[in-house]
Design a protein around this motif. Structure first.
Motif, PDB file in Angstrom:
ATOM      1  N   VAL A 168      -2.993   0.568 -28.728  1.00  0.00           N
ATOM      2  CA  VAL A 168      -4.209  -0.242 -28.861  1.00  0.00           C
ATOM      3  C   VAL A 168      -5.028   0.200 -30.078  1.00  0.00           C
ATOM      4  CG1 VAL A 168      -4.324  -0.772 -26.395  1.00  0.00           C
ATOM      5  CG2 VAL A 168      -5.538   1.232 -27.265  1.00  0.00           C
ATOM      6  N   GLY A 169      -4.342   0.678 -31.107  1.00  0.00           N
ATOM      7  CA  GLY A 169      -5.017   1.133 -32.319  1.00  0.00           C
ATOM      8  C   GLY A 169      -5.328  -0.004 -33.273  1.00  0.00           C
ATOM      9  N   GLY A 170      -5.421   0.324 -34.572  1.00  0.00           N
ATOM     10  CA  GLY A 170      -5.846  -0.638 -35.569  1.00  0.00           C
ATOM     11  C   GLY A 170      -4.954  -1.851 -35.720  1.00  0.00           C
ATOM     12  N   GLN A 171      -3.667  -1.725 -35.386  1.00  0.00           N
ATOM     13  CA  GLN A 171      -2.726  -2.841 -35.508  1.00  0.00           C
ATOM     14  C   GLN A 171      -2.673  -3.720 -34.251  1.00  0.00           C
ATOM     15  OE1 GLN A 171      -0.837  -3.880 -37.993  1.00  0.00           O
ATOM     16  NE2 GLN A 171      -1.190  -2.257 -39.468  1.00  0.00           N
ATOM     17  N   ALA A 172      -3.310  -3.263 -33.184  1.00  0.00           N
ATOM     18  CA  ALA A 172      -3.085  -3.882 -31.878  1.00  0.00           C
ATOM     19  C   ALA A 172      -3.531  -5.338 -31.779  1.00  0.00           C
ATOM     20  CB  ALA A 172      -3.780  -3.059 -30.798  1.00  0.00           C
ATOM     21  N   GLU A 173      -4.705  -5.638 -32.300  1.00  0.00           N
ATOM     22  CA  GLU A 173      -5.275  -6.971 -32.098  1.00  0.00           C
ATOM     23  C   GLU A 173      -4.428  -8.068 -32.737  1.00  0.00           C
ATOM     24  OE1 GLU A 173      -9.489  -9.385 -32.852  1.00  0.00           O
ATOM     25  OE2 GLU A 173      -9.373  -7.227 -33.239  1.00  0.00           O
ATOM     26  N   THR A 174      -4.027  -7.879 -33.989  1.00  0.00           N
ATOM     27  CA  THR A 174      -3.247  -8.928 -34.657  1.00  0.00           C
ATOM     28  C   THR A 174      -1.838  -9.051 -34.068  1.00  0.00           C
ATOM     29  OG1 THR A 174      -2.651  -7.348 -36.405  1.00  0.00           O
ATOM     30  CG2 THR A 174      -4.518  -8.831 -36.831  1.00  0.00           C
ATOM     31  N   GLN A 175      -1.319  -7.955 -33.517  1.00  0.00           N
ATOM     32  CA  GLN A 175      -0.024  -8.034 -32.835  1.00  0.00           C
ATOM     33  C   GLN A 175      -0.107  -9.008 -31.664  1.00  0.00           C
ATOM     34  OE1 GLN A 175       2.931  -6.439 -33.523  1.00  0.00           O
ATOM     35  NE2 GLN A 175       2.047  -5.573 -35.375  1.00  0.00           N
ATOM     36  N   ILE A 176      -1.154  -8.870 -30.888  1.00  0.00           N
ATOM     37  CA  ILE A 176      -1.347  -9.745 -29.723  1.00  0.00           C
ATOM     38  C   ILE A 176      -1.633 -11.171 -30.162  1.00  0.00           C
ATOM     39  CG2 ILE A 176      -2.840 -10.218 -27.741  1.00  0.00           C
ATOM     40  CD1 ILE A 176      -3.173  -7.154 -27.483  1.00  0.00           C
ATOM     41  N   ASP A 177      -2.529 -11.326 -31.143  1.00  0.00           N
ATOM     42  CA  ASP A 177      -2.874 -12.661 -31.635  1.00  0.00           C
ATOM     43  C   ASP A 177      -1.621 -13.435 -32.056  1.00  0.00           C
ATOM     44  OD1 ASP A 177      -5.576 -12.162 -31.290  1.00  0.00           O
ATOM     45  OD2 ASP A 177      -5.935 -11.633 -33.391  1.00  0.00           O
ATOM     46  N   ALA A 178      -0.721 -12.746 -32.738  1.00  0.00           N
ATOM     47  CA  ALA A 178       0.477 -13.411 -33.253  1.00  0.00           C
ATOM     48  C   ALA A 178       1.392 -13.886 -32.128  1.00  0.00           C
ATOM     49  CB  ALA A 178       1.222 -12.473 -34.196  1.00  0.00           C
ATOM     50  N   VAL A 179       1.637 -13.024 -31.151  1.00  0.00           N
ATOM     51  CA  VAL A 179       2.514 -13.414 -30.037  1.00  0.00           C
ATOM     52  C   VAL A 179       1.878 -14.538 -29.220  1.00  0.00           C
ATOM     53  CG1 VAL A 179       3.614 -12.633 -27.900  1.00  0.00           C
ATOM     54  CG2 VAL A 179       3.629 -11.156 -29.920  1.00  0.00           C
ATOM     55  N   THR A 224      -6.368  -3.304 -46.133  1.00  0.00           N
ATOM     56  CA  THR A 224      -6.243  -2.836 -44.748  1.00  0.00           C
ATOM     57  C   THR A 224      -6.074  -4.016 -43.805  1.00  0.00           C
ATOM     58  OG1 THR A 224      -7.639  -0.923 -45.246  1.00  0.00           O
ATOM     59  CG2 THR A 224      -7.331  -1.474 -42.922  1.00  0.00           C
ATOM     60  N   TYR A 225      -6.926  -5.024 -43.986  1.00  0.00           N
ATOM     61  CA  TYR A 225      -6.839  -6.202 -43.124  1.00  0.00           C
ATOM     62  C   TYR A 225      -5.582  -7.019 -43.421  1.00  0.00           C
ATOM     63  CZ  TYR A 225      -8.173 -10.328 -40.461  1.00  0.00           C
ATOM     64  OH  TYR A 225      -8.187 -11.371 -39.556  1.00  0.00           O
ATOM     65  N   LEU A 226      -5.206  -7.086 -44.695  1.00  0.00           N
ATOM     66  CA  LEU A 226      -3.966  -7.775 -45.055  1.00  0.00           C
ATOM     67  C   LEU A 226      -2.776  -7.143 -44.348  1.00  0.00           C
ATOM     68  CD1 LEU A 226      -2.345  -9.821 -46.788  1.00  0.00           C
ATOM     69  CD2 LEU A 226      -2.236  -8.045 -48.559  1.00  0.00           C
ATOM     70  N   THR A 227      -2.751  -5.811 -44.311  1.00  0.00           N
ATOM     71  CA  THR A 227      -1.662  -5.102 -43.630  1.00  0.00           C
ATOM     72  C   THR A 227      -1.648  -5.427 -42.140  1.00  0.00           C
ATOM     73  OG1 THR A 227      -1.815  -3.294 -45.232  1.00  0.00           O
ATOM     74  CG2 THR A 227      -0.636  -2.836 -43.184  1.00  0.00           C
ATOM     75  N   GLN A 228      -2.829  -5.457 -41.541  1.00  0.00           N
ATOM     76  CA  GLN A 228      -2.914  -5.794 -40.119  1.00  0.00           C
ATOM     77  C   GLN A 228      -2.393  -7.204 -39.864  1.00  0.00           C
ATOM     78  OE1 GLN A 228      -7.071  -5.161 -39.356  1.00  0.00           O
ATOM     79  NE2 GLN A 228      -6.857  -2.945 -39.090  1.00  0.00           N
ATOM     80  N   LEU A 229      -2.767  -8.126 -40.743  1.00  0.00           N
ATOM     81  CA  LEU A 229      -2.340  -9.516 -40.587  1.00  0.00           C
ATOM     82  C   LEU A 229      -0.831  -9.663 -40.736  1.00  0.00           C
ATOM     83  CD1 LEU A 229      -4.994 -11.602 -42.586  1.00  0.00           C
ATOM     84  CD2 LEU A 229      -4.588 -11.678 -40.118  1.00  0.00           C
ATOM     85  N   ARG A 230      -0.284  -9.181 -41.838  1.00  0.00           N
ATOM     86  CA  ARG A 230       1.145  -9.418 -42.106  1.00  0.00           C
ATOM     87  C   ARG A 230       2.032  -8.645 -41.143  1.00  0.00           C
ATOM     88  NH1 ARG A 230       3.675  -4.381 -43.432  1.00  0.00           N
ATOM     89  NH2 ARG A 230       3.221  -3.713 -45.579  1.00  0.00           N
ATOM     90  N   THR A 231       1.542  -7.484 -40.647  1.00  0.00           N
ATOM     91  CA  THR A 231       2.330  -6.716 -39.687  1.00  0.00           C
ATOM     92  C   THR A 231       2.282  -7.365 -38.312  1.00  0.00           C
ATOM     93  OG1 THR A 231       1.784  -4.713 -40.921  1.00  0.00           O
ATOM     94  CG2 THR A 231       2.762  -4.422 -38.743  1.00  0.00           C
ATOM     95  N   GLY A 232       1.107  -7.788 -37.892  1.00  0.00           N
ATOM     96  CA  GLY A 232       0.997  -8.487 -36.612  1.00  0.00           C
ATOM     97  C   GLY A 232       1.825  -9.762 -36.599  1.00  0.00           C
ATOM     98  N   ALA A 233       1.773 -10.483 -37.710  1.00  0.00           N
ATOM     99  CA  ALA A 233       2.497 -11.745 -37.817  1.00  0.00           C
ATOM    100  C   ALA A 233       4.003 -11.559 -37.688  1.00  0.00           C
ATOM    101  CB  ALA A 233       2.164 -12.435 -39.138  1.00  0.00           C
ATOM    102  N   LEU A 234       4.515 -10.379 -38.083  1.00  0.00           N
ATOM    103  CA  LEU A 234       5.947 -10.117 -37.947  1.00  0.00           C
ATOM    104  C   LEU A 234       6.393 -10.170 -36.493  1.00  0.00           C
ATOM    105  CD1 LEU A 234       6.538  -7.211 -40.491  1.00  0.00           C
ATOM    106  CD2 LEU A 234       7.496  -9.522 -40.606  1.00  0.00           C
ATOM    107  N   SER A 235       5.570  -9.618 -35.589  1.00  0.00           N
ATOM    108  CA  SER A 235       5.924  -9.662 -34.165  1.00  0.00           C
ATOM    109  C   SER A 235       5.873 -11.092 -33.645  1.00  0.00           C
ATOM    110  CB  SER A 235       4.989  -8.760 -33.354  1.00  0.00           C
ATOM    111  OG  SER A 235       5.287  -7.407 -33.591  1.00  0.00           O
ATOM    112  N   GLY A 236       4.921 -11.879 -34.177  1.00  0.00           N
ATOM    113  CA  GLY A 236       4.880 -13.288 -33.803  1.00  0.00           C
ATOM    114  C   GLY A 236       6.103 -14.031 -34.298  1.00  0.00           C
TER     115      GLY A 236
END
Length: 326
Positions: free
Chosen positions: A139-150, A108-120
């Motif tokens: 602002v759901g489960g994917q939201a935080e890593t999306q922001i972190d990456a950008v 679950t966390y791996l998915t959040q990381l690799r998906t967020g990183a794509l936007s970065g």
């Protein structure tokens, strides 16, 4: 010995910048025909209102060789009946030389990381270097890593946040403000359209079946990441964005063209032509296609995900773990 890595273990081992690099390598491998990614296997568990999905992948180039499978379950009743996540996931990594399982990690966390990183990753090459304002819808489960990456690749000063539930948006904005210790301004808004004309980068990460912003308001120079809309009936991105974009990149061409309503719906209606698609971002990373060329271009990146991202990011995390624990 099989290594087991929790979310907390992974947070200590890698940064979002590490995963952006892993995603970059994975997509180069994919676009260079160095990956084997079979169709995911879906097993229906009707008696328990569930589904079990198996996403295998293999990737190899001069830098990395990775093999594994992500096991994802979709059990909508879990939160109510068992106080468990509705979409638990586990990543199983294998030694490509022997086939032996060497690592099991929080999928679950791996998915959040690799998906967020794509936007970065997409924003690194397709957004203006002087981008200061980010708008994120979702602002759901994917939201935080999306922001972190950008935020890791651009000097963002202000982040506007919007979702279907304003209270949830406010809570998330407060959480992110505290995480970044007030160095970046996070503002919850009830209507994303209010701040579109301020945004340099826009990230859409929703499960909406209809566009979540007004595409006519997009200004010159904006870069848009579309992360939701991962089924043919979902369409979070307005067709105006597709029409206005001078460059349109996908993580995988096959995945987006077959799975995302963001593209499927406007093509079927005749509002958008497949020939307007620039290509896979991996081709750009390999030097076969161009990144942003000037500050007035509107650019669009669409992802539906791929097992190649899971195996490469997972392998990189495992290698980092081994280096740390020599």
């Amino acid at each position: 010995m099989i290594v087991t890595l929790t979310k907390e273990d992974m947070q200590e081992i890698v940064s979002i910048e590490d995963i952006i690099k892993a995603d970059e390598e994975a997509l180069k491998i994919y676009s260079d025909n160095g990956a084997v990614v079979p169709l995911r296997l879906n097993v229906s568990i009707e008696g328990n209102n569930g589904q079990s999905l198996y996403m295998p992948g293999y990737a190899k180039n001069e830098e990395i060789e990775a093999l594994g499978v992500k096991v994802v379950a979709v059990y909508p009743d879990n939160p109510i009946n068992y106080n468990l996540p509705s979409v638990p996931a586990t990543m199983i990594l294998q030694n490509p030389k022997t086939g032996e399982v060497n690592c099991i990690m929080d999928g679950t966390y791996l998915t959040q990381l690799r998906t967020g990183a794509l936007s970065g990753l997409a924003s690194k090459y397709l957004s203006r270097k002087n981008s200061k304002v980010l708008l994120q819808v979702g602002v759901g489960g994917q939201a935080e890593t999306q922001i972190d990456a950008v935020l890791s690749i651009r000097d963002i000063e202000r982040v506007y946040l919007s979702s279907r539930t304003f209270k949830k948006t406010e809570e998330f904005a407060k959480y992110m403000e505290e995480k970044y210790q007030g160095k970046i301004e996070f503002i919850a808004v009830e209507n994303a359209n209010e701040c579109i004309e301020e945004a340099d980068i826009i990230t859409l990460v929703t499960s909406s079946n209809q566009p979540v912003i007004d595409g006519s308001l997009i200004r010159e120079g904006t870069h848009i990441n579309s992360v939701g809309s991962y089924t043919p009936i979902m369409q979070e991105t307005p067709v105006e964005i597709l029409k206005k974009s001078s460059k349109i990149y996908f993580d995988t061409y096959e995945g987006v063209i077959e799975e995302s309503g963001d593209v499927i719906i406007p093509i079927k209606s005749g509002e958008f032509a497949e020939g307007h698609i620039t290509g896979e971002i991996g081709d750009m990373l390999l030097g076969k296609k161009k990144a942003r060329e000037n500050d007035s271009e509107i650019t669009w990146f669409k992802t539906t995900g791929s097992a190649v991202l899971d195996v490469v990011a997972g392998e990189m995390i495992y290698r980092k773990y081994k280096e740390k624990n020599k």
